[in-house]
Motif scaffolding. Sequence first.
Motif, PDB file in Angstrom:
ATOM      1  N   ARG A  23     -56.843 -39.686-100.725  1.00  0.00           N
ATOM      2  CA  ARG A  23     -57.518 -38.508-100.484  1.00  0.00           C
ATOM      3  C   ARG A  23     -57.769 -38.425 -99.082  1.00  0.00           C
ATOM      4  O   ARG A  23     -58.213 -39.240 -98.223  1.00  0.00           O
ATOM      5  CB  ARG A  23     -59.106 -39.002-101.094  1.00  0.00           C
ATOM      6  N   ALA A  44     -61.217 -39.587 -97.717  1.00  0.00           N
ATOM      7  CA  ALA A  44     -61.727 -41.077 -98.152  1.00  0.00           C
ATOM      8  C   ALA A  44     -62.046 -41.758 -96.955  1.00  0.00           C
ATOM      9  O   ALA A  44     -63.060 -42.599 -96.952  1.00  0.00           O
ATOM     10  CB  ALA A  44     -60.589 -41.629 -98.871  1.00  0.00           C
ATOM     11  N   LYS A  57     -65.613 -41.135 -95.716  1.00  0.00           N
ATOM     12  CA  LYS A  57     -66.497 -41.528 -96.692  1.00  0.00           C
ATOM     13  C   LYS A  57     -66.584 -43.042 -96.845  1.00  0.00           C
ATOM     14  O   LYS A  57     -67.594 -43.665 -96.881  1.00  0.00           O
ATOM     15  CB  LYS A  57     -65.993 -41.091 -98.208  1.00  0.00           C
ATOM     16  N   MET A  72     -75.160 -37.599-107.119  1.00  0.00           N
ATOM     17  CA  MET A  72     -75.880 -38.621-106.498  1.00  0.00           C
ATOM     18  C   MET A  72     -76.625 -38.009-105.288  1.00  0.00           C
ATOM     19  O   MET A  72     -77.690 -38.608-104.816  1.00  0.00           O
ATOM     20  CB  MET A  72     -74.980 -39.941-105.840  1.00  0.00           C
ATOM     21  N   GLU A  73     -76.299 -37.192-104.777  1.00  0.00           N
ATOM     22  CA  GLU A  73     -76.912 -36.388-103.561  1.00  0.00           C
ATOM     23  C   GLU A  73     -77.436 -35.407-104.129  1.00  0.00           C
ATOM     24  O   GLU A  73     -77.172 -34.623-105.039  1.00  0.00           O
ATOM     25  CB  GLU A  73     -75.814 -35.796-102.516  1.00  0.00           C
ATOM     26  N   VAL A  99     -70.399 -32.595 -99.811  1.00  0.00           N
ATOM     27  CA  VAL A  99     -70.873 -32.496-101.324  1.00  0.00           C
ATOM     28  C   VAL A  99     -71.014 -33.758-101.888  1.00  0.00           C
ATOM     29  O   VAL A  99     -70.060 -34.281-102.324  1.00  0.00           O
ATOM     30  CB  VAL A  99     -70.522 -31.243-101.901  1.00  0.00           C
ATOM     31  N   GLY A 100     -72.148 -34.241-102.225  1.00  0.00           N
ATOM     32  CA  GLY A 100     -72.307 -35.558-103.099  1.00  0.00           C
ATOM     33  C   GLY A 100     -72.351 -35.419-104.444  1.00  0.00           C
ATOM     34  O   GLY A 100     -73.338 -35.810-105.070  1.00  0.00           O
ATOM     35  N   GLY A 101     -71.292 -34.653-104.922  1.00  0.00           N
ATOM     36  CA  GLY A 101     -71.294 -34.336-106.473  1.00  0.00           C
ATOM     37  C   GLY A 101     -71.757 -32.972-106.728  1.00  0.00           C
ATOM     38  O   GLY A 101     -72.756 -32.605-106.193  1.00  0.00           O
ATOM     39  N   PHE A 150     -70.562 -31.220-110.326  1.00  0.00           N
ATOM     40  CA  PHE A 150     -70.318 -31.032-111.818  1.00  0.00           C
ATOM     41  C   PHE A 150     -70.869 -29.679-112.591  1.00  0.00           C
ATOM     42  O   PHE A 150     -71.354 -29.516-113.635  1.00  0.00           O
ATOM     43  CB  PHE A 150     -71.025 -32.131-112.588  1.00  0.00           C
ATOM     44  N   ASN A 189     -65.863 -30.686-103.813  1.00  0.00           N
ATOM     45  CA  ASN A 189     -67.156 -31.163-104.176  1.00  0.00           C
ATOM     46  C   ASN A 189     -67.313 -32.629-104.363  1.00  0.00           C
ATOM     47  O   ASN A 189     -68.288 -33.163-104.687  1.00  0.00           O
ATOM     48  CB  ASN A 189     -67.558 -30.460-105.892  1.00  0.00           C
ATOM     49  N   GLY A 190     -65.970 -33.226-104.136  1.00  0.00           N
ATOM     50  CA  GLY A 190     -65.717 -34.675-104.468  1.00  0.00           C
ATOM     51  C   GLY A 190     -64.628 -34.705-105.363  1.00  0.00           C
ATOM     52  O   GLY A 190     -64.347 -35.830-105.803  1.00  0.00           O
ATOM     53  N   THR A 245     -56.088 -38.924-109.014  1.00  0.00           N
ATOM     54  CA  THR A 245     -57.186 -38.133-109.047  1.00  0.00           C
ATOM     55  C   THR A 245     -57.573 -37.572-110.257  1.00  0.00           C
ATOM     56  O   THR A 245     -58.784 -37.670-110.734  1.00  0.00           O
ATOM     57  CB  THR A 245     -56.833 -37.036-108.023  1.00  0.00           C
ATOM     58  N   GLY A 253     -59.240 -40.404-112.191  1.00  0.00           N
ATOM     59  CA  GLY A 253     -60.135 -40.657-111.731  1.00  0.00           C
ATOM     60  C   GLY A 253     -61.407 -39.587-112.327  1.00  0.00           C
ATOM     61  O   GLY A 253     -62.665 -39.853-112.795  1.00  0.00           O
ATOM     62  N   GLN A 254     -60.883 -38.438-112.318  1.00  0.00           N
ATOM     63  CA  GLN A 254     -61.669 -37.314-113.156  1.00  0.00           C
ATOM     64  C   GLN A 254     -61.834 -37.587-114.632  1.00  0.00           C
ATOM     65  O   GLN A 254     -62.894 -37.314-115.026  1.00  0.00           O
ATOM     66  CB  GLN A 254     -60.974 -36.067-112.997  1.00  0.00           C
ATOM     67  N   ASN A 263     -58.263 -44.882-105.195  1.00  0.00           N
ATOM     68  CA  ASN A 263     -58.952 -43.751-105.339  1.00  0.00           C
ATOM     69  C   ASN A 263     -60.363 -44.150-105.759  1.00  0.00           C
ATOM     70  O   ASN A 263     -60.849 -43.326-106.811  1.00  0.00           O
ATOM     71  CB  ASN A 263     -58.127 -42.999-106.331  1.00  0.00           C
ATOM     72  N   GLN A 267     -64.830 -40.602-104.803  1.00  0.00           N
ATOM     73  CA  GLN A 267     -64.700 -39.217-104.919  1.00  0.00           C
ATOM     74  C   GLN A 267     -65.808 -38.562-104.236  1.00  0.00           C
ATOM     75  O   GLN A 267     -65.301 -38.089-103.044  1.00  0.00           O
ATOM     76  CB  GLN A 267     -64.882 -38.733-106.601  1.00  0.00           C
ATOM     77  N   CYS A 268     -66.924 -38.220-104.553  1.00  0.00           N
ATOM     78  CA  CYS A 268     -67.741 -37.448-103.546  1.00  0.00           C
ATOM     79  C   CYS A 268     -68.283 -38.219-102.551  1.00  0.00           C
ATOM     80  O   CYS A 268     -68.459 -37.784-101.414  1.00  0.00           O
ATOM     81  CB  CYS A 268     -68.821 -36.763-104.443  1.00  0.00           C
ATOM     82  N   GLN A 282     -61.996 -47.215-111.130  1.00  0.00           N
ATOM     83  CA  GLN A 282     -61.259 -47.332-109.921  1.00  0.00           C
ATOM     84  C   GLN A 282     -61.983 -48.065-108.783  1.00  0.00           C
ATOM     85  O   GLN A 282     -61.381 -48.735-107.935  1.00  0.00           O
ATOM     86  CB  GLN A 282     -60.847 -45.937-109.471  1.00  0.00           C
TER      87      GLN A 282
END
Lengths: 281, 789, 177
Positions: free
Chosen positions: B23, B26, B29, B197-198, B248-250, B252, B490-491, B664, B667-668, C94, C97-98, C140
Amino acid sequence: MSDFDFISVNTIDEALDVLARPQKVTVLSGGTDVMLRIHDGRLEPSLLLDVSRIEELKGIKEKDGFIEIGAATTINEIGASELIKDNAYALYEAADVFADPNTRNRATIGGNITNASPGADGAPALFALDGEVLIKKKGGERRIPVTDYIIGSYKTVLEPDELVASIRFKPCKNSAFIKIGLRKAMAISVETVAVALFLDENKIITDCRVAFGALGPSTLRARNTEKVFVGYTPNEETFAKAQEVIAMDIKPRDGLRGSREYRFSTAHVIMERALIKAYEK
Amino acid sequence: MPIYGDGNKTEKGYTYINRFFPRVDARDKVTGRAKYAGDLDFPGMLIGGALFSPYAHAQVTYINVDKARQIPGVHCVMTFEDLKKEKSWGYYTFMSSRLRYQGDVSAIVAAEDWESLQKALKSIEIEYKELPAVFTPEEALKPGAPLVHENDPECEGNIWSHSRYKVRKGDVDAAFETCDHILERVYRTDPVEHAYMETEAAVAVPDTTASGIMTVYAGCVNPFFTRRWVADVLGVSRAKIRVVQQTVGGSFGGKEELMGLTASRAALLASATGRPVKMVMTREESIIASTKRHPFTIKYKLGTNNEGKIQAFQAEVIENVGAFHMHEFMNFRAAVHAAGVYEIPNVKVDVYGVFTNTVTAGAMRGYSSPQLIFGSEQLYEEMAEELGMDYMEFKRLNMLKQGGTNACGQVMDAPIILPEILDKLFDKTDFENKRKAYLNQSDTLKRKGIGMAMFYRGCGLGAEAPDASAGSVVVHDDGTVMINSGLVENGQGMKTAFTQIVAETLSIPPDVIHFIGVDTNTIPDSGITAASRTTVMGSQSVKLAAEELKGYLLETAAMMFHATPEAVELKDGMFKLIGVPDAVIPFQVVANVHHWTGQQAGVMRWFKPPHLDYDMKEGFGKAFPTYAYGSVIAEVEVDMQTGEINVEKITCGHDLGTVINNKTVIGQIYGGVLMGQGYAIMEKLLIKDGIIRTDNFDTYMIGTSMDVPEIDAVLFESDDAAGTYGAKSVGEPSTEGVAAAIISAITNATGIRIRRIPINKVDMLSILHHSNDDTVEGGQARLKSRTDL
Amino acid sequence: MILHLTVNGKNVETQISPEQTLLSVIRGNLKMTGTKIGCMVGECGACTVILNGKAVKSCVVNAAQCEGMEVRTVEGLANGEELHPLQQAFIDHNAVQCGYCTSGFLMTAVAFLEQNPNPSRDEIKKAISGNLCRCTGYIQIEEAIEGYIAERDKPKEVPDNETKENAAEETVEAAAS
C-alpha cells in the motif's frame, strides 16, 4: 481544568490517613472503571487517591492456609499465577476472559469487587471460593465475606474512610468458571457462573458453592441450589433437582445484553457445565 | 475459469497489476504520521461541539444561550435562530427547533478547549415539548399517524415519494394465476452501524484571501459533497469553498451525511469566530447521529410450477429511512437486485422509503444487497422445501445463465461463472454431503450446519447516476509521476490500485508514482467513492490520462531516437527502439527532455461509461454495465442450550474479473466476511422509543480477532471488458452474501427459519424456544419486542 | 500539577489536571497524534500505548498516576526513517487498511512479543483481542505478526551461494504471489 486534587501514596497507612479526611476521596488503582465514570460524569470526585504504588497491596501469597491476593493485584497477574491456577481455577478462568488482555494489565481485583458492577467477572469466582475481604481504616480493620461486601449494583459496604487491602480464600482443587458474552473476547458478561467443589475420597461432593454474575443487580450465591449437590455427584438426577430449585435463588432481569428469559433458561445450563468441569478437574 | 493463485495462475500477462504491491499509504499509517482530520492543529484553533436531541421527536419551546456564552473559554454559541435556513441541500437540517430524531441538533458551540465546550453545552437553557413519534413503517403508515415532515412536497404522508422505484417484467398477476405453488413470506432486517474506527471529524479554517471563504479539512468520502454542504450552510458559491480530504479512518459507505453536517457546523462556527474550528464527533454522537444500514421489511410472493421453475416473483420492499434521507438511488439498485441471480419470466418489485423518528438510514457496504440476499435466498430455500425439492436443485434450475435475462430484463451477455464458483466451493467444503448429514443430528446439545448463498452485483453506479469521474497524470522533469483522481482513498486501497493501474499503463515501476489525494480545488467533482465503482469504473479516467500522456512521451522519445513514435515502446521504465537491442533511454531522461522541450506534461481525462438503456420509469432495461458473481458457504455450530452460534468456517468465491492487487482483495474479503457475520449473529443496534441504547463499542458488538472464523477466499478471474483491465467489484460483494449463508447454515443445523436479522445468541435461544409460537413469522414475533427493548 | 514522563526515550514534563487521561496528555499536551481516539471507554484499543513495558488503553489510564513512568507510542517505533521490523511486516502483509487502528495494534503486538517472543497463532489472536479493527478481519494483522517472527528468526549469516539461491526462490515466489 477541574477542581479536584490528586494524591499518590506509597503505604497503606498513608492511604488511610488520606481516607480519614472529611472530603470525598475516590480511590484510584488501575483506573479502568474510575476513569470511565469520571469521563461520562457519573463520578465527580474531589480528591483522587492513587494506591497503585502501594507495594503492600500487591501480590499473591499463601498465608495461614489461605491464598491471599493484594487488592491492587492486576487481573493479568492473577491470570499468570500458578498458585491461582492450582488452587482457584475458577478465578484463573475468570481472569482469562476478563475484558481484554490490555485492560487486564491495569484492572485490579480490588477494583473489580469494589466497583461492584453487576457484570464484574472477578466477583463470582470469589463468591464461590468463599472469599473474605480485608478492609482497613485508620486505627482498625475488619474482615468480611465477599458475599456481604457487595450488596447491590455498584454498591458495597465500604465506608468512605475504608480501603480494601486484600482478598483471601481457602485453596480449592475443583473449581470452574463459565462466561456467556455477546462475543468471544472483550465482552461484558450476559451471565457468568463460578463453581467451587470439595470432594471426599469417593469423589462425593462434600461442599458445593455456586455463584452467578450479571443475572441481577449484583453477584449472588445460589445457596439452595448448592445444597442439592452435597452428598452427591453431578448427574442427571441432581441436575434435574437443581433445575427445580434454582428459581429460588435467581431472579434474572431484562437488560441491554440479555433478557430475563434468556438468563433464566441458560443459568442452569452453564451451572451444569461448570459443575462437570470443576468436578472432572 | 482460472483461479487466482491456484497454481494455474491466469495468463493475463500483466507486470504491475494482478499482483501484490505494498500500500502506498502504509508507511505513513504504521509510523503514526498519517493525518486524520482530528489530528490537525492550527494556531488559534477552537473546539466545536453540538447539542443533540434528547428525544426522538420534540419541539424546542424555549432556548437561551446567554449563560453558555458567559462560560470562560467559550467563543461562540449559535442556535437554529441564527441560521439563514435550517434545511440543507441534502434534506437534513443543519440545526432546528423541530427535532425529528435523536441525531438532530439545536445549538452549536465553539470553545477554547473540551472542558469549556462541555460546560457551555450543559449551560444552554432549553425546554422541549415532546411530540408524538413513529418508529416503524407499520406505525408510520397507519392512518392518522404523526407526520415526520408536514407540508413537504417530497412526502405522501410519511412515505418519501422520491424513493419509489420499481422493476417490471412480464405480468406477475397473470402468472400467479397459472402457478402450481405460491408462497408468501415477510422478511425483516434491522439497522446496523458502520463502526468505522475514526469518527466524523472536520476542521474549518476561515480563508481571509479574496479567492476563498473557507477551507475544510475533513475525513470525508466525498469531498465534493462536503463542499456542497459547507457552501450551502454559508450561502456561498462552490468556488469559495475548498475541501481537502484527510486520511479517512474507514467508511464502508458512511461518513457522508453526518460528515457533511459536521463540516457545515464547524464552518458556521469558524465563519462566526474568524478562527479555525475543529469538530470531532464522540463515538456516542457518531452512533446516534450517523446513518445505518437500511432496515428493510420485505414482503414476498413467489410462484412456481410443479417442476420447480419460478414463474413469478413479487416483492414489496419497505425501508425505514429514519427522519431524513438522501439515498433514493439505492432503491434502484434494490429493485434490480431484489430477485437475486435467477431467471424469472415475471417480476414485480416495488421499493419505497418511509420516514420515522428514528436513526436515519444511508449507504452501507452492499447498499441493499445484504438485506435482499438474506431474504431472497431464504425465500428460495423455503419454496424448495414447500415443493419437496432439494434447495440446490431448485436454485440451479432457476439460476441465471449467460444469454438469459435478469429481473429487469437485461440480457446477460457476459460470462456468468457462478456454476464454476459453486462447483469449486462445494468441492472444497464437501457441501452436499455435510448438508445432508447435518439434517439428521441426534446430538441435541451442539448442532452443526452448513449453508450457502449465491448472488450477483451490478458493478459501479449503473443507470443510477452518471458513473463519471476525473483522473489526472502529470510527469515531472525527474521522471516521477503524479496522479490524482476525483475519487478517494477510504482505507480500501484505492490509491495503491490506481498507482498500479497507472504503472501498468505507462509501464513504469509503481514506486515512482505519487498519488496526491483529493483537494476540491484541484480536480472536478467525480461523485462519491462508493458502489464498488472506484477500481472498476473510476480508474478508467487515470488510465485514459496515462495512455494519452504516454503518447506524448513516446513522441519525445522518438525525437531523441530520431525515429517515429510507432517505432518506440515504453517498457518497465525504459524507452526502447523496437528491434534495436541497445537503443534504450531511461524514463527519467526522456521525462527531463520532455520538460525542457516544452512538451505536454500533464493530462486530465474524464471517463463516462457508455450509456445504459434503462427505463427508470418502467423499471426495465440494461441496469448495469456488468455484474460480478459470487457465493459464500458458511459452516456453523449452534449450541441448542445457550443459543451460541459459532461460525467455524466461511468459504467464499468471488468473480474478480481481473485481480488488481491480490492481498488488497483478500484483505477486503476478510473484513467483509467479519462484517457480514456481524450482520447475521452479533450486531444488534438496540433502540428504545427512537433512542439508541447501544451507543459505544462496549454495547454495540463488532467482532474481535477471536470471533473471526476460518476464511477460505477463492478468487476467480474472468474476461469482461467493462471494467478497467477487466476488474470487477469486490468491496461490497465480499460482505453481501455472508449473513445469508450463515442464516442458511443455522437453518440446516436447527431446522428453524430465521426471518429477521441480525440475531444474537439471546435471540437464537428465544427462537429455538418459541419457533412454534407464531405461524406467520415462525417465532419472529418475540424478536420484535426484543429489538424494541 | 506537573507530570514527568519518559516518552519514547525522551524526558518530558507537562502541566496536567488530575482527571486527565494519559491519552489526552499524549495527544493534547505533547501533540503526538499517532495514538488515536476511538471510543473513550477502553474498548477499541486505538489509543493503546506501552506503559512501563505493558500495553494499556491510554483512554482509561489516569495520567497523574504515570508520574515518572516510561511511555512508548507509535512515533517511537521507527529509528528515524528505518522502520521497526514489525512496522515493515504490517506493510508487507497488507495488515493496514484505513490505518486508524494500526498504531494500537502495533503497540499491543510489540509489548506482547517482548513478553512472549514465540507465540502460537492462537496466542497472537488472543493478544490482539482487545483491539478492534473494522477493515481487515484481523487475519492479515496476525499474518504480519507471524511474518515478523519468521523474519526475525531467519539465520542472519549464510554462505554466499545459499543466499543467492534463497534470493532466487524469493523472486519466484514474489512473481507468483
